[in-house]
Motif scaffolding. Sequence first.
Motif, PDB file in Angstrom:
ATOM      1  N   GLN A  50       0.818  -1.180   0.062  1.00 24.66           N
ATOM      2  CA  GLN A  50       0.000  -0.009  -0.236  1.00 24.66           C
ATOM      3  C   GLN A  50       0.871   1.205   0.237  1.00 24.66           C
ATOM      4  O   GLN A  50       0.509   2.248  -0.723  1.00 24.66           O
ATOM      5  N   ALA A  51       2.012   1.283   0.661  1.00 28.77           N
ATOM      6  CA  ALA A  51       2.903   2.539   0.594  1.00 28.77           C
ATOM      7  C   ALA A  51       3.339   2.722  -0.730  1.00 28.77           C
ATOM      8  O   ALA A  51       3.725   3.853  -0.699  1.00 28.77           O
ATOM      9  N   GLN A  52       3.493   1.804  -1.544  1.00 27.65           N
ATOM     10  CA  GLN A  52       4.164   2.099  -2.811  1.00 27.65           C
ATOM     11  C   GLN A  52       3.004   2.285  -4.005  1.00 27.65           C
ATOM     12  O   GLN A  52       3.363   2.385  -5.073  1.00 27.65           O
ATOM     13  N   ASN A  53       1.875   2.541  -3.664  1.00 24.72           N
ATOM     14  CA  ASN A  53       0.718   2.867  -4.413  1.00 24.72           C
ATOM     15  C   ASN A  53       0.662   4.579  -4.837  1.00 24.72           C
ATOM     16  O   ASN A  53      -0.195   4.969  -5.246  1.00 24.72           O
ATOM     17  N   THR A  54       1.643   5.348  -4.479  1.00 26.61           N
ATOM     18  CA  THR A  54       1.633   6.584  -4.561  1.00 26.61           C
ATOM     19  C   THR A  54       3.043   7.237  -4.792  1.00 26.61           C
ATOM     20  O   THR A  54       4.065   6.587  -4.494  1.00 26.61           O
ATOM     21  N   ASN A  55       3.235   8.130  -5.737  1.00 31.32           N
ATOM     22  CA  ASN A  55       4.442   8.876  -6.368  1.00 31.32           C
ATOM     23  C   ASN A  55       4.532  10.145  -5.430  1.00 31.32           C
ATOM     24  O   ASN A  55       3.434  10.969  -5.493  1.00 31.32           O
ATOM     25  N   LYS A  56       5.452  10.319  -4.670  1.00 28.99           N
ATOM     26  CA  LYS A  56       5.834  11.404  -3.831  1.00 28.99           C
ATOM     27  C   LYS A  56       6.853  12.404  -4.223  1.00 28.99           C
ATOM     28  O   LYS A  56       8.016  11.736  -4.326  1.00 28.99           O
ATOM     29  N   LYS A  57       6.715  13.688  -4.286  1.00 30.80           N
ATOM     30  CA  LYS A  57       8.134  14.387  -4.442  1.00 30.80           C
ATOM     31  C   LYS A  57       7.682  15.687  -3.715  1.00 30.80           C
ATOM     32  O   LYS A  57       6.749  16.301  -3.327  1.00 30.80           O
ATOM     33  N   SER A  58       8.868  16.062  -2.904  1.00 28.26           N
ATOM     34  CA  SER A  58       8.940  17.247  -2.049  1.00 28.26           C
ATOM     35  C   SER A  58      10.192  18.147  -2.406  1.00 28.26           C
ATOM     36  O   SER A  58      11.207  17.592  -2.849  1.00 28.26           O
ATOM     37  N   GLU A  59      10.022  19.465  -2.637  1.00 23.23           N
ATOM     38  CA  GLU A  59      10.947  20.262  -2.968  1.00 23.23           C
ATOM     39  C   GLU A  59      10.825  21.458  -2.102  1.00 23.23           C
ATOM     40  O   GLU A  59       9.924  21.925  -1.391  1.00 23.23           O
ATOM     41  N   VAL A  60      12.187  21.999  -1.173  1.00 21.31           N
ATOM     42  CA  VAL A  60      12.098  22.846  -0.304  1.00 21.31           C
ATOM     43  C   VAL A  60      13.157  23.950  -1.000  1.00 21.31           C
ATOM     44  O   VAL A  60      14.064  23.683  -1.464  1.00 21.31           O
ATOM     45  N   LYS A  61      12.402  25.228  -1.005  1.00 25.53           N
ATOM     46  CA  LYS A  61      13.227  26.258  -1.637  1.00 25.53           C
ATOM     47  C   LYS A  61      13.390  27.485  -0.502  1.00 25.53           C
ATOM     48  O   LYS A  61      12.379  27.758  -0.216  1.00 25.53           O
ATOM     49  N   THR A  62      14.641  27.824  -0.242  1.00 20.17           N
ATOM     50  CA  THR A  62      14.836  28.804   0.943  1.00 20.17           C
ATOM     51  C   THR A  62      15.572  30.141   0.163  1.00 20.17           C
ATOM     52  O   THR A  62      16.611  29.995  -0.568  1.00 20.17           O
ATOM     53  N   THR A  63      14.937  31.038   0.421  1.00 18.69           N
ATOM     54  CA  THR A  63      15.340  32.312  -0.191  1.00 18.69           C
ATOM     55  C   THR A  63      15.830  33.338   1.046  1.00 18.69           C
ATOM     56  O   THR A  63      14.773  33.512   2.056  1.00 18.69           O
ATOM     57  N   THR A  64      16.950  33.844   1.100  1.00 19.53           N
ATOM     58  CA  THR A  64      17.263  35.047   2.207  1.00 19.53           C
ATOM     59  C   THR A  64      17.517  36.221   1.579  1.00 19.53           C
ATOM     60  O   THR A  64      18.271  36.401   0.567  1.00 19.53           O
ATOM     61  N   THR A  65      16.750  37.300   2.033  1.00 21.73           N
ATOM     62  CA  THR A  65      16.682  38.634   1.804  1.00 21.73           C
ATOM     63  C   THR A  65      17.293  39.587   2.751  1.00 21.73           C
ATOM     64  O   THR A  65      16.767  39.304   3.747  1.00 21.73           O
TER      65      THR A  65
ATOM     66  N   GLN B  24      -4.488  12.138 -11.397  1.00 19.50           N
ATOM     67  CA  GLN B  24      -4.437  13.460 -10.951  1.00 19.50           C
ATOM     68  C   GLN B  24      -3.273  13.821  -9.723  1.00 19.50           C
ATOM     69  O   GLN B  24      -2.745  12.952  -8.956  1.00 19.50           O
ATOM     70  N   VAL B  25      -2.530  14.751  -9.937  1.00 15.69           N
ATOM     71  CA  VAL B  25      -1.247  15.117  -8.989  1.00 15.69           C
ATOM     72  C   VAL B  25      -1.972  16.389  -8.112  1.00 15.69           C
ATOM     73  O   VAL B  25      -2.155  17.300  -8.471  1.00 15.69           O
ATOM     74  N   ASP B  26      -1.714  16.014  -6.806  1.00 11.34           N
ATOM     75  CA  ASP B  26      -2.180  16.962  -5.715  1.00 11.34           C
ATOM     76  C   ASP B  26      -1.005  17.677  -5.276  1.00 11.34           C
ATOM     77  O   ASP B  26       0.194  17.326  -4.773  1.00 11.34           O
ATOM     78  N   VAL B  27      -0.984  19.095  -5.446  1.00 15.12           N
ATOM     79  CA  VAL B  27       0.070  19.885  -4.957  1.00 15.12           C
ATOM     80  C   VAL B  27      -0.239  20.705  -3.917  1.00 15.12           C
ATOM     81  O   VAL B  27      -1.147  21.373  -4.020  1.00 15.12           O
ATOM     82  N   THR B  28       0.629  20.863  -2.776  1.00 11.32           N
ATOM     83  CA  THR B  28       0.368  21.684  -1.596  1.00 11.32           C
ATOM     84  C   THR B  28       1.642  22.418  -1.467  1.00 11.32           C
ATOM     85  O   THR B  28       2.765  22.056  -1.529  1.00 11.32           O
ATOM     86  N   THR B  29       1.592  23.731  -1.035  1.00  9.84           N
ATOM     87  CA  THR B  29       2.585  24.548  -0.946  1.00  9.84           C
ATOM     88  C   THR B  29       2.528  25.039   0.468  1.00  9.84           C
ATOM     89  O   THR B  29       1.318  25.855   0.813  1.00  9.84           O
TER      90      THR B  29
ATOM     91  N   GLU C  37       4.226  17.142  -3.816  1.00 15.26           N
ATOM     92  CA  GLU C  37       3.279  16.648  -4.790  1.00 15.26           C
ATOM     93  C   GLU C  37       3.257  15.090  -4.617  1.00 15.26           C
ATOM     94  O   GLU C  37       4.026  14.312  -4.468  1.00 15.26           O
ATOM     95  N   THR C  38       1.767  14.806  -4.661  1.00 15.67           N
ATOM     96  CA  THR C  38       1.361  13.315  -4.426  1.00 15.67           C
ATOM     97  C   THR C  38       0.532  13.070  -5.663  1.00 15.67           C
ATOM     98  O   THR C  38      -0.335  13.508  -5.854  1.00 15.67           O
ATOM     99  N   GLN C  39       0.758  11.739  -6.191  1.00 16.98           N
ATOM    100  CA  GLN C  39       0.274  11.211  -7.088  1.00 16.98           C
ATOM    101  C   GLN C  39      -0.450   9.870  -6.861  1.00 16.98           C
ATOM    102  O   GLN C  39       0.571   9.106  -6.553  1.00 16.98           O
ATOM    103  N   LYS C  40      -1.543   9.384  -6.795  1.00 17.82           N
ATOM    104  CA  LYS C  40      -1.955   8.041  -6.769  1.00 17.82           C
ATOM    105  C   LYS C  40      -1.487   7.288  -8.004  1.00 17.82           C
ATOM    106  O   LYS C  40      -1.914   7.647  -9.128  1.00 17.82           O
TER     107      LYS C  40
END
Length: 178
Positions: free
Chosen positions: A18-33, A74-79, A52-55
């Motif tokens: 069951q854990a292998q039935n989704t594709n997951k991608k995570s990206e962290v972007k840090t900006t210092t100003t 469908q790909v679910d994207v949360t930010t 990004e999570t895709q079943k």
Amino acid sequence: MKAIVISILALLLSINSQAQNTNKKSEVKTTTTTVKDSDGVKKIVKTEETKETQKIKLEQEKNNTLNIPTKPSQVDVTTKTQVSVDGVTKFVDVDRSAYYTYNGQKYQVAIDNSGYTMTLPDANEKTILRRTSNNNYIFKNKDKLSVGYFDTEGNLVVETYDEKTDTVVLEKYIVVKP
């Protein structure tokens, strides 16, 4: 005893599959100003995490083949954005910090501890923007007190009541796209 071991093994394998039935991608972007103004130097650290999570859905299995092709799904994207201004951290849905133009002048909107500040690049006078409970902003400078909001294109729309004409005057600050 053999039946218990086989049952536990089957349970563990089903949990793993069951854990292998989704594709997951995570990206962290840090900006210092670093922003220098009349109040001193402020360090703004913005961390934006996109997940990004895709079943995985499989097509019909074909006879005499080893691999089963996948169906597009469908790909679910949360930010989630975390902003830290001089050590004070808060979470923001959308960061509206940018340059805006109005009547030929360029304004800078920058996030601060309580909302946003708006300044002309060469002036010391600041306008403050404070968020209200219904996603509008109180727009306050030395001359006026207004209500503002960001439209769907990201522009800042400010509404001010004019006592002389008994009307509401709209001012639209257009966001400068990079």
